[in-house]
Design an enzyme around this catalytic site. Structure first.
Site, PDB file in Angstrom:
ATOM      1  N   HIS A 116     -14.716  14.977  13.798  1.00 56.48           N
ATOM      2  CA  HIS A 116     -15.110  14.011  14.808  1.00 56.48           C
ATOM      3  C   HIS A 116     -14.014  12.940  14.843  1.00 56.48           C
ATOM      4  O   HIS A 116     -13.428  12.625  13.812  1.00 56.48           O
ATOM      5  CB  HIS A 116     -16.442  13.389  14.385  1.00 56.48           C
ATOM      6  CG  HIS A 116     -17.078  12.512  15.419  1.00 56.48           C
ATOM      7  ND1 HIS A 116     -16.677  11.218  15.636  1.00 56.48           N
ATOM      8  CD2 HIS A 116     -18.088  12.736  16.282  1.00 56.48           C
ATOM      9  CE1 HIS A 116     -17.433  10.684  16.586  1.00 56.48           C
ATOM     10  NE2 HIS A 116     -18.295  11.587  17.006  1.00 56.48           N
ATOM     11  N   ASP A 193     -17.654  12.890   5.816  1.00 60.19           N
ATOM     12  CA  ASP A 193     -18.375  12.504   7.033  1.00 60.19           C
ATOM     13  C   ASP A 193     -19.632  13.367   7.103  1.00 60.19           C
ATOM     14  O   ASP A 193     -19.576  14.530   7.491  1.00 60.19           O
ATOM     15  CB  ASP A 193     -17.478  12.734   8.254  1.00 60.19           C
ATOM     16  CG  ASP A 193     -18.230  12.522   9.562  1.00 60.19           C
ATOM     17  OD1 ASP A 193     -19.438  12.220   9.531  1.00 60.19           O
ATOM     18  OD2 ASP A 193     -17.592  12.677  10.617  1.00 60.19           O
ATOM     19  N   GLN A 196     -23.695  14.688  10.387  1.00 65.77           N
ATOM     20  CA  GLN A 196     -24.531  15.816  10.824  1.00 65.77           C
ATOM     21  C   GLN A 196     -25.238  16.493   9.658  1.00 65.77           C
ATOM     22  O   GLN A 196     -26.023  17.423   9.871  1.00 65.77           O
ATOM     23  CB  GLN A 196     -23.673  16.858  11.572  1.00 65.77           C
ATOM     24  CG  GLN A 196     -23.054  16.341  12.859  1.00 65.77           C
ATOM     25  CD  GLN A 196     -24.076  15.965  13.924  1.00 65.77           C
ATOM     26  OE1 GLN A 196     -25.236  16.367  13.867  1.00 65.77           O
ATOM     27  NE2 GLN A 196     -23.646  15.173  14.891  1.00 65.77           N
ATOM     28  N   LYS A 219     -29.100   9.452  14.250  1.00 61.92           N
ATOM     29  CA  LYS A 219     -29.083  10.923  14.300  1.00 61.92           C
ATOM     30  C   LYS A 219     -30.157  11.525  13.409  1.00 61.92           C
ATOM     31  O   LYS A 219     -30.198  12.740  13.210  1.00 61.92           O
ATOM     32  CB  LYS A 219     -27.711  11.446  13.860  1.00 61.92           C
ATOM     33  CG  LYS A 219     -26.581  11.116  14.837  1.00 61.92           C
ATOM     34  CD  LYS A 219     -25.277  11.754  14.384  1.00 61.92           C
ATOM     35  CE  LYS A 219     -24.078  11.096  15.012  1.00 61.92           C
ATOM     36  NZ  LYS A 219     -23.852  11.483  16.412  1.00 61.92           N
ATOM     37  N   CYS A 356     -16.370  14.255  21.124  1.00 61.76           N
ATOM     38  CA  CYS A 356     -15.515  13.453  20.229  1.00 61.76           C
ATOM     39  C   CYS A 356     -14.722  14.340  19.289  1.00 61.76           C
ATOM     40  O   CYS A 356     -14.568  14.026  18.105  1.00 61.76           O
ATOM     41  CB  CYS A 356     -16.331  12.437  19.433  1.00 61.76           C
ATOM     42  SG  CYS A 356     -17.022  11.163  20.464  1.00 61.76           S
TER      43      CYS A 356
HETATM   44  C1  LIG Z   1     -19.668  14.504  12.545  1.00 59.28           C
HETATM   45  C2  LIG Z   1     -19.798  13.125  13.106  1.00 59.28           C
HETATM   46  N1  LIG Z   1     -19.075  12.125  12.586  1.00 59.28           N
HETATM   47  C3  LIG Z   1     -19.160  10.862  13.029  1.00 59.28           C
HETATM   48  C4  LIG Z   1     -19.983  10.541  14.083  1.00 59.28           C
HETATM   49  C5  LIG Z   1     -20.007   9.114  14.557  1.00 59.28           C
HETATM   50  O1  LIG Z   1     -21.254   8.534  14.309  1.00 59.28           O
HETATM   51  P1  LIG Z   1     -21.625   7.151  14.997  1.00 59.28           P
HETATM   52  O2  LIG Z   1     -21.372   7.335  16.458  1.00 59.28           O
HETATM   53  O3  LIG Z   1     -23.070   6.960  14.684  1.00 59.28           O
HETATM   54  O4  LIG Z   1     -20.746   6.113  14.398  1.00 59.28           O
HETATM   55  C6  LIG Z   1     -20.746  11.554  14.679  1.00 59.28           C
HETATM   56  C7  LIG Z   1     -21.646  11.307  15.812  1.00 59.28           C
HETATM   57  O5  LIG Z   1     -21.290  10.929  16.898  1.00 59.28           O
HETATM   58  C8  LIG Z   1     -20.646  12.868  14.175  1.00 59.28           C
HETATM   59  O6  LIG Z   1     -21.357  13.865  14.724  1.00 59.28           O
END
Ligand SMILES: Cc1ncc(COP(=O)(O)O)c(C=O)c1O
Ligand SMILES: Cc1ncc(COP(=O)(O)O)c(C=O)c1O
Lengths: 401, 150, 401, 150
Positions: A116, A193, A196, A219, A356
């Site tokens: 991401h 990270d 998910q 999430k 993203c």
């Molecule tokens: C794998 C992953 N990393 C990071 C994020 C970023 O999370 P957030 O938008 O809550 O900061 C997301 C979700 O958008 C994600 O799916």
């Protein structure tokens, strides 16, 4: 457990005919979480930490109990839980504080094209400022991160590994535990990270032995504006704060100040009180549902979804071997954005875009994909309606050709 | 099955412009005003070129990739404004934006095929697709006007 | 307008006998704000910006309408409103991005001992890292910032002025408009901490001509976890983002990425959706109440409060000439923390502490003070009960002597 | 007027220790274990010194500034644990913390004047005040134990 009963916890399922398949972006919020927020906003509504009256004490207590709940969920110490605005903020905190202090010119940071943007870009910035090098784990033919390929890029210059636990675009589970073990043999710090992962399966940071791990509340049935950075205490203690001000201080002089211990030195200003309290309610809700049930349900639905999609002509699934409830596909000859409008007319909420993950879109040679992402409250009927919507989209655009 | 809304969104004329775009392809001529716009979310990527002679848009080209709405809109835009006076093009542009936003617009004003994008008003999520070409036109005219004034 | 009717909007006033006088820390939240949060959490609950379905479109629209509402409140452009976690985050953003890029060794930053830690410490950090100098406006005998004294410390080395608009510890209004005018003659950038101003009076950034201005939602009937950084657009555009990741990007390559324009380049990751929506409802609520009414009410109550307190023996008021509803005092011979427990028994919620203003406590020669802070929903009866509580505290501790 | 709760919080004995603290003032002797703690929120600032001979706490001093609860508790703590075996002091400390938190505690265990801090359980906001001296003691014992083991 009865899904129909679970669905009663969600306002939209009771009052709308929606098929909600955008859970990887955000999940819906159950009544229990909304009630917890309302409790704070109605009955307390005050600030924490600094009050000597009962309301403030109760608010402080609830805020800190949320931290304890996260510590229980992750199997870590209370002091290892830093509340942030979300995964993105948490990962940026690691890069800005730990990364900027420890990465030097010529060092290597291992990451992947499966990340991401929020897992990749903070390190891209560190590499740029510090003249270090980003190194990408070569993805296998399925576009997975493998231990073998990870070993190929590991060098004596590697200082940090920043990888996802579950890919939000492909639904693959990274063999992160083995990667951490190998990295630690070379004293390399690993940042996970887990945006998910935490919502969908038990995550035990002690067992993983990761150095840092991040996730978001929204999430996992929780509120927006709250996330968590887990960090090993000795690492957190050594790190400099990146925001300075109220609440994170110990003593303030005109030109020098001292800061609190972790996690408080990273939580400047009035905390995200309500959302932390809501996150606690979300974790409790998921614990009542049970991760066994969540995994079982998602596995069953994912199999059904892939099977049904494979029966369709003119639909390309990019990750038929997905490990989780995330399925990426496109309808041949139909731009994902065009397809999305048909889905919307069918009241099927689903995402079309780069998720993203632009580097991955290049690997897939797609400008965008359609992503269906499941959660425990979805049903086979939801999937049937998605399949109908796909057929309608095909039929509709074929009409024009 | 009824596709009332969708059908107004994807009228035959739109799909026709999508399949057989007019004025597509760029020209290597420095006297054209050129603007490149992107919408990273859905991957739309569009370049628009206009030539202005005596305050008349004498030529228009566009090229890029994207969904049917954004690509057809570029074709329709090029046909609609080619040969128009700058001031008329600006009026059409303004009217078009009002129309696709679902606001009141001047139904008398000449709009060419652009009038068929009325259906976008029911799909606010597609507003960006329907307007990217027109926004590029807007920028191109802006650059022209700036140069003209200096 | 009828205060009794206004009080019906607040759960605690309907259901409890509390005297709430800690409004400078956080205000209570009216039903309208809680309803707005519930609307989002129940009926939408989804992510913004990236969805092509109706729910997501509506969530995006509500989030951006919140930005438009803030722009209207401050009289600025839509693109000049950056959502942050709060005032502290907003002020840190300015220091980390603008400050770190523009302050050089030997430069001077003017601030004051009257600042909240969140206004002082970000610049203390910039000064430390950049080898610049923090310069403090000498406070006058009342401990106020004056234009005269500001001029005394202004030099050709001054690059940034970081001052509060209203002091959270003393309730003084800084003559910020004049200060900005003088600073601008020397092209000095002025950062205004308006956390205590925006909730209590009309703030027009065009009229002030400030370069940056920050405030928090939770101090103006809004949710926790949301604040605003206003910045002049050309300044924001020139500034580097400080967090990198999802949503703030334009194009992402493996080693280089490009970012969106302001304000989006400063809002990485899933935004604080619900709290922004709640902030909009809070602003609308305050607009319905009207700033005229708020100022009138607070002035009337403050006069009554100071008058009643001055009638008491053995009570020291530190700011008898406060400009706003903030009154700081101590009961002679009783530690503020001891007094606070008596107040709490009397169900009077009031703050005892350093109010995140340790430098000022040194000026006052106190370890801590008691602070009563008013809002439009307070009444003379609240003040009478505070006075009774002060008397009881005195009586109670005198008993032991 | 009734001050039931407040009166249990501020029992005569507490106020007596506040006004006439025992073992107050520090000693310049390096053989003492010394710990300095602060609570910036309310300005409490406390130093505790203990001397340990043959696993017995033979001497205790404290000094600092703060509210009546924190200052009196330092005095009470010093009196209560002076002369105690380390292991007994640890037991008293644990019991005290349970008591002021409002948890079940051993009412049979010798607690000296410390028993009067029961009322703190009704004032959770004062927990920090009532425990700062005891936490300093805990740290001092910890330092002793660490040294002893090495
Ligand atoms: C794998 C992953 N990393 C990071 C994020 C970023 O999370 P957030 O938008 O809550 O900061 C997301 C979700 O958008 C994600 O799916
Ligand atoms: C004047 C002033 N500045 C800054 C802040 C910090 O605001 P926040 O805690 O919402 O970040 C506050 C409130 O605590 C304040 O009163």
């Amino acid at each position: 457990m009865d899904v129909q009963k679970i669905r009663q916890d969600f306002y939209l399922f009771k009052n709308d005919n929606i098929v909600y398949l955008d859970n990887a972006a955000s999940t819906l919020k159950p009544k229990a979480v909304i009630d917890a927020l309302n409790y704070y906003y109605e009955r307390l509504g005050v600030n924490v930490h600094r009050g000597v009256y009962k309301l403030s004490y109760e608010a402080t207590d609830m805020y800190e109990q949320a931290r304890a709940k996260v510590a229980e969920l992750l199997n870590c110490q209370f002091e290892e839980v830093v509340f942030t605005r979300g995964t993105s903020s948490a990962l940026n905190l690691v890069a800005s504080s730990y990364g900027m202090a420890n990465i030097e010119a010529g060092d290597e940071i291992i990451t992947s094209e499966l990340e991401h943007h929020s897992s990749l870009l903070p390190w891209q910035q560190v590499a740029k400022v510090k003249n270090a090098k980003l190194v990408f784990v070569p993805l296998d033919e399925d576009l997975r991160i493998t231990v073998e390929n990870f070993k190929k890029v590991l060098t004596d210059k590697t200082k940090v590994v920043a990888l996802n636990y579950i890919s939000n675009a492909m639904g693959y589970i990274t063999p992160i535990k083995e990667i951490i073990k190998i990295a630690h043999e070379k004293k390399i710090v690993v940042v996970v990270d887990a945006a998910q992962a935490v919502p969908h399966m038990p995550v035990d940071v002690k067992e993983l032995d990761c150095d840092f791990l991040a996730f978001s509340g929204h999430k996992m049935c929780g509120p927006t504006g709250i996330g968590v950075l887990y960090g090993k205490y000795n690492l957190l203690q050594k790190m400099e704060p990146i925001e300075f001000g109220g609440d994170m201080i110990d003593y303030v002089g005109l030109n020098e100040s001292t800061y609190k211990d972790a996690p408080y030195k990273f939580e400047t200003g009035t905390p995200i009180i309500a959302s932390a309290i809501g996150l606690k309610a979300a974790i409790e809700y998921l614990q009542r549902i049970g991760f066994n049930f969540i995994i079982e349900k998602e596995t069953e639905l994912r199999k059904y979804l892939v099977e049904k999609m494979q029966e369709l002509d003119g639909v390309t699934i990019f990750n038929p071997h997905t490990d989780t409830g995330i399925v990426a596909f496109n309808i041949d000859g139909v731009h994902p954005h065009d397809a999305a409008s048909v889905f919307d007319e069918e009241n099927v909420a689903i995402r079309a875009g780069h998720h993203c993950a632009q580097p991955l879109m290049h690997c897939l040679k797609q400008v965008a994909t359609i992503r269906a992402s499941l959660y425990f409250y979805n049903t086979k009927k939801d999937i049937d309606r998605l399949i109908i919507a796909i057929k309608k989209a095909k039929g509709f655009f074929d009409n024009f050709i | 099955m009824s596709y009332g809304n969708l059908e107004t969104l994807y009228r035959q004329v739109i799909m026709d412009h999508y399949k057989n775009p007019r004025n597509k392809g760029l020209i290597g001529d420095e006297t054209y005003y050129k603007v490149h716009l992107k919408n990273p979310t859905c991957g739309d990527d569009l370049t628009v070129q206009i030539k202005v002679v005596d305050n008349i848009i004498t030529d228009v080209f566009h090229d890029g990739t994207g969904c049917s709405i954004s690509m057809s809109a570029a074709s329709v835009m090029s046909e609609t404004i080619k040969g128009q006076k700058l001031e008329d093009a600006k009026k059409i542009l303004k009217n078009y934006l009002q129309m696709v936003k679902g606001e009141a617009f001047d139904e008398e004003l000449f709009m060419g095929d652009a009038i068929v994008y009325q259906g976008v008003a029911n799909f606010p999520a597609r507003f960006k697709c329907a307007t990217i070409a027109w926004k590029a036109l807007d920028k191109a005219i802006f650059i022209h006007d700036e140069e003209d004034n200096s």
